[in-house]
Motif scaffolding. Structure first.
Motif, PDB file in Angstrom:
ATOM      1  N   HIS A 148       0.872  -1.171   0.000  1.00  0.00           N
ATOM      2  CA  HIS A 148       0.000   0.000   0.000  1.00  0.00           C
ATOM      3  C   HIS A 148       0.898   1.207   0.000  1.00  0.00           C
ATOM      4  O   HIS A 148       1.894   1.231   0.719  1.00  0.00           O
ATOM      5  CB  HIS A 148      -0.879  -0.018   1.249  1.00  0.00           C
ATOM      6  CG  HIS A 148      -1.992   0.968   1.209  1.00  0.00           C
ATOM      7  ND1 HIS A 148      -1.835   2.274   1.582  1.00  0.00           N
ATOM      8  CD2 HIS A 148      -3.269   0.871   0.798  1.00  0.00           C
ATOM      9  CE1 HIS A 148      -2.982   2.909   1.427  1.00  0.00           C
ATOM     10  NE2 HIS A 148      -3.866   2.069   0.957  1.00  0.00           N
ATOM     11  N   PRO A 149       0.564   2.215  -0.781  1.00  0.00           N
ATOM     12  CA  PRO A 149       1.474   3.360  -0.858  1.00  0.00           C
ATOM     13  C   PRO A 149       1.620   4.105   0.458  1.00  0.00           C
ATOM     14  O   PRO A 149       2.599   4.815   0.635  1.00  0.00           O
ATOM     15  CB  PRO A 149       0.828   4.277  -1.907  1.00  0.00           C
ATOM     16  CG  PRO A 149      -0.403   3.642  -2.333  1.00  0.00           C
ATOM     17  CD  PRO A 149      -0.552   2.320  -1.716  1.00  0.00           C
ATOM     18  N   ALA A 150       0.684   3.948   1.374  1.00  0.00           N
ATOM     19  CA  ALA A 150       0.747   4.795   2.560  1.00  0.00           C
ATOM     20  C   ALA A 150       1.123   4.074   3.825  1.00  0.00           C
ATOM     21  O   ALA A 150       1.081   4.664   4.878  1.00  0.00           O
ATOM     22  CB  ALA A 150      -0.595   5.487   2.767  1.00  0.00           C
ATOM     23  N   LEU A 187       3.315  13.734   1.801  1.00  0.00           N
ATOM     24  CA  LEU A 187       2.822  13.147   0.561  1.00  0.00           C
ATOM     25  C   LEU A 187       1.529  12.392   0.792  1.00  0.00           C
ATOM     26  O   LEU A 187       0.606  12.461  -0.019  1.00  0.00           O
ATOM     27  CB  LEU A 187       3.874  12.197  -0.023  1.00  0.00           C
ATOM     28  CG  LEU A 187       3.532  11.619  -1.387  1.00  0.00           C
ATOM     29  CD1 LEU A 187       3.515  12.691  -2.426  1.00  0.00           C
ATOM     30  CD2 LEU A 187       4.530  10.544  -1.769  1.00  0.00           C
ATOM     31  N   ASP A 188       1.434  11.678   1.915  1.00  0.00           N
ATOM     32  CA  ASP A 188       0.204  10.950   2.209  1.00  0.00           C
ATOM     33  C   ASP A 188      -0.972  11.884   2.344  1.00  0.00           C
ATOM     34  O   ASP A 188      -2.090  11.554   1.984  1.00  0.00           O
ATOM     35  CB  ASP A 188       0.329  10.191   3.535  1.00  0.00           C
ATOM     36  CG  ASP A 188       1.227   9.002   3.400  1.00  0.00           C
ATOM     37  OD1 ASP A 188       1.718   8.538   4.440  1.00  0.00           O
ATOM     38  OD2 ASP A 188       1.441   8.545   2.274  1.00  0.00           O
ATOM     39  N   ILE A 189      -0.710  13.070   2.928  1.00  0.00           N
ATOM     40  CA  ILE A 189      -1.814  14.003   3.129  1.00  0.00           C
ATOM     41  C   ILE A 189      -2.036  14.839   1.877  1.00  0.00           C
ATOM     42  O   ILE A 189      -3.015  15.562   1.780  1.00  0.00           O
ATOM     43  CB  ILE A 189      -1.532  14.851   4.387  1.00  0.00           C
ATOM     44  CG1 ILE A 189      -1.458  13.891   5.577  1.00  0.00           C
ATOM     45  CG2 ILE A 189      -2.595  15.864   4.648  1.00  0.00           C
ATOM     46  CD1 ILE A 189      -1.391  14.578   6.895  1.00  0.00           C
ATOM     47  N   GLY A 190      -1.157  14.766   0.896  1.00  0.00           N
ATOM     48  CA  GLY A 190      -1.440  15.413  -0.375  1.00  0.00           C
ATOM     49  C   GLY A 190      -0.493  16.518  -0.770  1.00  0.00           C
ATOM     50  O   GLY A 190      -0.564  17.009  -1.875  1.00  0.00           O
ATOM     51  N   ALA A 191       0.405  16.922   0.138  1.00  0.00           N
ATOM     52  CA  ALA A 191       1.313  18.009  -0.217  1.00  0.00           C
ATOM     53  C   ALA A 191       2.535  17.417  -0.902  1.00  0.00           C
ATOM     54  O   ALA A 191       3.501  17.048  -0.264  1.00  0.00           O
ATOM     55  CB  ALA A 191       1.720  18.775   1.042  1.00  0.00           C
ATOM     56  N   MET A 192       2.493  17.367  -2.239  1.00  0.00           N
ATOM     57  CA  MET A 192       3.546  16.660  -2.972  1.00  0.00           C
ATOM     58  C   MET A 192       4.867  17.413  -2.946  1.00  0.00           C
ATOM     59  O   MET A 192       5.925  16.816  -2.995  1.00  0.00           O
ATOM     60  CB  MET A 192       3.154  16.529  -4.431  1.00  0.00           C
ATOM     61  CG  MET A 192       1.866  15.819  -4.659  1.00  0.00           C
ATOM     62  SD  MET A 192       1.704  15.517  -6.403  1.00  0.00           S
ATOM     63  CE  MET A 192       1.379  17.165  -6.973  1.00  0.00           C
ATOM     64  N   TRP A 209      -3.712  21.897   6.169  1.00  0.00           N
ATOM     65  CA  TRP A 209      -2.869  20.993   6.955  1.00  0.00           C
ATOM     66  C   TRP A 209      -3.375  20.894   8.379  1.00  0.00           C
ATOM     67  O   TRP A 209      -3.478  19.824   8.960  1.00  0.00           O
ATOM     68  CB  TRP A 209      -1.431  21.516   6.922  1.00  0.00           C
ATOM     69  CG  TRP A 209      -0.447  20.684   7.641  1.00  0.00           C
ATOM     70  CD1 TRP A 209       0.065  20.906   8.878  1.00  0.00           C
ATOM     71  CD2 TRP A 209       0.165  19.487   7.183  1.00  0.00           C
ATOM     72  NE1 TRP A 209       0.956  19.931   9.213  1.00  0.00           N
ATOM     73  CE2 TRP A 209       1.037  19.044   8.185  1.00  0.00           C
ATOM     74  CE3 TRP A 209       0.072  18.745   6.004  1.00  0.00           C
ATOM     75  CZ2 TRP A 209       1.794  17.906   8.073  1.00  0.00           C
ATOM     76  CZ3 TRP A 209       0.837  17.597   5.897  1.00  0.00           C
ATOM     77  CH2 TRP A 209       1.678  17.185   6.919  1.00  0.00           C
ATOM     78  N   ARG A 236      -6.441  18.809   8.711  1.00  0.00           N
ATOM     79  CA  ARG A 236      -6.174  17.384   8.572  1.00  0.00           C
ATOM     80  C   ARG A 236      -5.447  16.808   9.776  1.00  0.00           C
ATOM     81  O   ARG A 236      -5.476  15.604  10.002  1.00  0.00           O
ATOM     82  CB  ARG A 236      -5.310  17.097   7.337  1.00  0.00           C
ATOM     83  CG  ARG A 236      -5.934  17.204   6.011  1.00  0.00           C
ATOM     84  CD  ARG A 236      -7.081  16.258   5.792  1.00  0.00           C
ATOM     85  NE  ARG A 236      -6.697  14.867   5.898  1.00  0.00           N
ATOM     86  CZ  ARG A 236      -6.316  14.110   4.873  1.00  0.00           C
ATOM     87  NH1 ARG A 236      -6.242  14.600   3.684  1.00  0.00           N
ATOM     88  NH2 ARG A 236      -5.992  12.837   5.070  1.00  0.00           N
ATOM     89  N   ALA A 263      -9.410   8.277   5.968  1.00  0.00           N
ATOM     90  CA  ALA A 263      -8.357   9.199   5.541  1.00  0.00           C
ATOM     91  C   ALA A 263      -7.438   9.554   6.698  1.00  0.00           C
ATOM     92  O   ALA A 263      -6.262   9.830   6.499  1.00  0.00           O
ATOM     93  CB  ALA A 263      -8.986  10.453   4.959  1.00  0.00           C
ATOM     94  N   ASP A 264      -7.988   9.525   7.922  1.00  0.00           N
ATOM     95  CA  ASP A 264      -7.158   9.895   9.065  1.00  0.00           C
ATOM     96  C   ASP A 264      -6.201   8.788   9.465  1.00  0.00           C
ATOM     97  O   ASP A 264      -5.168   9.063  10.056  1.00  0.00           O
ATOM     98  CB  ASP A 264      -8.037  10.216  10.269  1.00  0.00           C
ATOM     99  CG  ASP A 264      -8.867  11.444  10.037  1.00  0.00           C
ATOM    100  OD1 ASP A 264      -9.975  11.514  10.574  1.00  0.00           O
ATOM    101  OD2 ASP A 264      -8.374  12.347   9.325  1.00  0.00           O
ATOM    102  N   VAL A 324      -4.421   6.957   7.614  1.00  0.00           N
ATOM    103  CA  VAL A 324      -3.190   7.128   6.855  1.00  0.00           C
ATOM    104  C   VAL A 324      -2.328   8.200   7.503  1.00  0.00           C
ATOM    105  O   VAL A 324      -1.120   8.034   7.681  1.00  0.00           O
ATOM    106  CB  VAL A 324      -3.559   7.509   5.404  1.00  0.00           C
ATOM    107  CG1 VAL A 324      -2.365   7.957   4.652  1.00  0.00           C
ATOM    108  CG2 VAL A 324      -4.200   6.333   4.722  1.00  0.00           C
TER     109      VAL A 324
END
Lengths: 390, 168, 328
Positions: free
Chosen positions: A15-17, A119-124, A195, A198, A372-373, A375
């Motif tokens: 799994h990626p996360a 990255l998991d939370i979306g900030a690439m 952020w 989340r 989502a949390d 992760v």
């Protein structure tokens, strides 16, 4: 009345996360998690059993592969345990260099954590920025130790070799630039309302729970407990340096993030101090039966050659007894409990893995969270499967 | 802040004969305790206001194959209030059980499961005592001294069963 | 009877617009990867041709040659139709967008818009909603529980933000007095509507981001979450169609923003279509920039935000605009 069943979802070993081969079985009631069961052991290599068949020097190579994001800290913990068993005194230069290397490793491990967590939370973007700094550190470590991932550089009795000439200049450049880089990450994340939404007030861990579950490291400090092995049981001359222990208040994901960022800054401060105060001297203890002589001597002197051969082939014998010695690894308290029966191989080498014990809190922490949390929560615990499974 | 009383003295006072041995090596104290009294000793150490050992740092097992009392469980405790560490040990014979300390420190949950997994020591009243690191179907307890390092089926070739065959 | 020249003219316009739009959609993927790369301190594609110019071509060829898998439990007709619905809806929205002023060719006045209908804006919204059918059908017909979950989430998000999206544009419609897009552009000859409706522009951009599932609203299609998107079972050309539909939708949202707030094709010196492309490019660039900077919002935050914050604010904007115009 219709009966509803909870859905079981498998967050598989791939799994990626999950940051490694971690499997989490989630029982869901809609979006809310009712029960989370981590299943580990996919990376179990039997390190503790293998160590019983190897000499102390050979077993050092096993320690690199535990928490592979910071091999030098693992080496340090093991060497401190063996040196405690042997009652060996390490020269000052070696101790300061050990501190410098361990702190650089701490920064690189925290950078990896920051990159993957963001990255998991979306900030690439933070991922790439953090890896840019990590490349610099790994380059410095490769200059010195010869490897990026498995250094095996900190040996029983000191270091494997002295630092090369380019080392201090590279470290100085890095240390001068680094605070500005951390400011960059903070600009992107710390006050970002998305952020905060989340991470604040999610996956809370109270002080009492943290102590009861044996949590150590930044997770414990984010819950408000001031326990850092570097200050509580100083090793390798850490008490010569000035640094602070950042603490959190609520024990949520945001606090763990803030604590680790502050720790990066403090580590930078320590490395600066070691650079300024680095003394001259040998990097290996003068212990004829334990520490191999310098390479130059081995090539010229027959006695040194014989000693080197004996130490490499047979290893050294340790007195009977048991010791426990721990360091503050980036993930928590990494301890080694070594039982010696007087031979050249450890009778029992027990590794106290911080990530294994920290992961034990996941079932409790994940109850009531949304998918989502979970992760984000796993990311904030900062686990490494190499250490959990050994 | 350091402890007011010496924990070893207090233990010997309160538990008398149950304290089998006290050793000191390289500045660390370890106390060997009779395994039947382990829970009382642990409650004492955790709750007594003079000591407050509220952190279970580590729990592991050691196999002294050849001794009459073959296994040893080692508990490493720390007090977050006073900063002291202490090692408590308990010796077991083969096939003997020991009580769990899971309700005293939840950290023991996974740690005891690991000891069960690699050494085969059962903990009474543990809520979920099953293997943690090894697969559930694994036979044997690898960290025991009589278990070979390469395992029992090292020489056995790895059999590949194709899907068509298994579906019949 | 003007039918034959009209049909010919329309056909040529359709062909031109279609090819240009497909080219833009293909090169926006490259643009995004390059911009993201530069923001993230790396280069982006640069192997396939100078600066990676042929990358979209390579991606297209790769998509074409991949194995097209249809799962056994999938509902085949719907499974095949779903990406087509999305793609069709996304592309058809370009029919009403004006690219420039009228030109005079062959003694005829040719308007640079394929269909200058008087309900242009309504048409765009209708087709946007139609596109959501494709998403839901795609997820449901995959026969995979994660696909269904993902599709439902996506559809719920898109529907919620459609409402706010529509409301943000009512302000400009009031100012222009018409739903016909060419009229709205004409009404901006003096001053662009962004000056009169700055708040609505911001709301529109936010609602537009959510509509096309871009960060920070891209929870439905994020890789690191459990329930993957509606396109979990799709491969090869069908996946590519979904992908192209998404990017075409992004260009449409940008084009509508340009037409309603940034003066459409109006501008000095350069011809209309060039100005139009420049303005669309700026809006798309902003979207890409946004993707690089922000983390993603959790799903319930997205829904709360859409209904409790964006919708009332858009409503407020409409009321205030209407009052000001009525009082004038």
């Amino acid at each position: 009345m219709a009966e509803t069943l909870n859905m079981t979802v498998n967050m598989g070993p791939q799994h990626p996360a999950t940051h490694g081969v971690l499997r989490v079985l989630l029982e869901l009631d809609g979006e809310i998690i009712v029960k989370a069961t981590p299943c580990i052991g996919y990376l179990h290599r039997g390190v503790e059993k293998l160590a019983e068949t190897m000499t102390y020097n050979q077993a050092l190579t096993l320690t690199d592969r535990l928490d592979y994001t910071n091999g030098l800290s693992n080496n340090l913990s093991y060497c401190l345990a063996v040196e405690k068993l042997l009652d060996l005194k390490i020269p000052k230069r070696a101790q300061y260099l050990r501190v410098m290397l361990a702190e650089l490793q701490r920064i690189s491990a925290h950078l990896l954590w920051l990159a993957t967590h963001a990255l998991d939370i979306g900030a690439m973007t933070v991922f790439f920025y953090a890896f840019r700094e990590r490349e610099t550190i790994l380059g410095i470590l490769e200059q010195t130790t010869g490897a990026r991932l498995t250094p095996s550089f900190i040996r029983v009795g000191g270091l494997a070799a002295d630092i090369p000439d380019t080392f201090t200049a590279s470290v100085k450049t890095f240390v001068d630039d680094f605070p500005a880089r951390v400011d960059e990450y903070e600009t992107l994340l710390t006050d970002n309302i998305i952020w905060k939404k989340r991470t604040q007030n999610i996956a809370l861990l109270s002080r009492e729970d943290a102590l009861n579950y044996g949590i150590t490291g930044p997770v414990l400090r984010a819950s408000g407990v001031k326990y850092d092995v570097r200050k509580a049981y100083p090793y390798s001359s850490y008490d010569d340096f000035e640094f602070e222990i950042p603490l959190g208040r609520n024990g949520d994901i945001y606090d763990r993030y803030v604590v680790r960022l502050k720790e990066m800054r403090q580590s930078n401060r320590i490395v600066k101090q070691t650079l300024e105060k680095l003394p001259e001297g040998p990097v290996r203890a003068h212990a004829l039966t334990v520490v191999s002589p310098d390479k130059a001597d081995v090539q010229k002197d027959i006695a040194a050659l014989i000693r080197h051969f004996k130490i490499m082939a047979e290893g050294f014998k340790t007195p009977c007894g048991e010791v426990y010695s721990s360091v503050e690894a980036p993930k928590g308290e990494l301890g080694f409990y070594i039982v010696s029966d007087g031979t050249n191989k450890p009778f029992r080498m027990r590794i106290r893995p911080p990530s294994f014990i920290n992961l034990g809190i996941l079932p409790k922490m994940a109850e009531g969270l949304m998918i989502a949390d979970v992760v984000a929560a796993i990311g904030s615990l900062d686990i490494v499967l190499g250490e959990i499974d050994r | 802040m350091s402890m007011v009383r010496n924990p070893v003295e207090a233990l010997q006072e309160s538990f008398g004969d149950a304290i089998r041995k006290v050793e000191e090596f390289r500045g660390e104290i370890s106390v060997t305790v009779d395994k039947s009294k382990i829970r009382e000793v642990m409650f004492f150490l955790r709750d007594n206001g003079n000591f407050l050992y509220d952190m279970l740092i580590d729990l592991c097992g050691v196999d002294y194959c050849g001794d009459a009392q073959r296994f040893e469980i080692v508990y490493l405790l720390r007090s977050s209030r006073f900063g002291n560490r202490i090692t408590i040990k308990a010796r077991l014979q083969e096939n003997e059980d020991v009580d769990t300390v899971m309700d005293i420190w939840m950290a023991a949950d996974w740690l005891e499961r690991e000891v069960y997994d690699v050494l085969g020591i059962k903990f009474n009243n543990h809520s979920d005592l099953r293997r943690i690191l090894l697969p559930d179907e694994f036979v044997g307890h690898p960290l025991r001294k009589d278990f070979p390092v390469q395992g029992y089926d090292f020489e056995k070739p790895f059999s590949v069963q194709l899907e068509e065959e298994s579906n019949g | 009877m003007e039918t034959v020249p009209f049909i010919l003219e329309s056909l040529i316009k359709v062909v031109v617009v279609f090819s240009v739009v497909m080219l833009i959609v293909a090169y926006i993927t490259l643009l995004e990867r390059k911009f993201l790369g530069f923001i993230q301190v790396r280069l982006g594609p640069n192997r396939v041709g100078p600066c990676g110019i042929w990358q979209p071509l390579a991606d297209g060829i790769k998509s074409f040659f991949k194995e097209d898998i249809i799962p056994l439990q999938a509902d085949k007709p719907l499974f095949v139709m779903a990406p087509m619905i999305c793609f069709f809806a996304a592309l058809s929205m370009f029919a009403v967008i004006p690219f420039g002023d009228s030109v005079y060719l062959f003694g005829r006045k040719i308007k640079l818009v394929i269909a200058d209908v008087d309900i242009g804006l309504l048409y765009i919204f209708a087709l946007g909603t139609l596109g959501e059918y494709g998403v839901v059908l795609g997820g449901w017909s995959s026969g995979n529980k994660y696909g269904v979950l993902g599709a439902l989430r996506t559809a719920a998000q898109m529907i919620s933000y459609e409402a706010a999206l529509g409301l943000t544009l009512i302000g400009t419609v009031i100012l222009a007095g018409s739903l016909r897009l060419t009229d709205i552009v004409e009404a901006q000859r003096g001053v662009w509507f962004i000056v009169y409706q700055p708040f609505a522009f911001i709301l529109y951009i936010v609602a537009g981001l959510a509509e096309v599932n871009r960060t920070p609203f891209d929870m439905p299609e994020s890789e690191s979450e459990l329930a993957c998107g509606y396109n979990i079972e799709y491969s090869s050309m069908k996946f590519a169609l979904f992908f192209m539909a998404e990017y075409a939708h992004i260009v449409v949202v940008a084009a509508v923003a340009t037409t309603l707030f940034l003066g459409g094709w109006l501008g000095p010196f350069l011809p209309g279509p060039v100005w139009f492309l420049i303005k669309v490019f700026f809006v798309v660039f902003f979207f890409i920039w946004e993707r690089a900077t922000f983390p993603r919002l959790r799903y319930d935050h997205v829904m709360q935000f859409g209904w409790k914050v964006l919708f009332p604010l858009a409503l407020l904007n409409v009321v205030v605009t209407a009052c000001i115009v009525a009082l004038k």
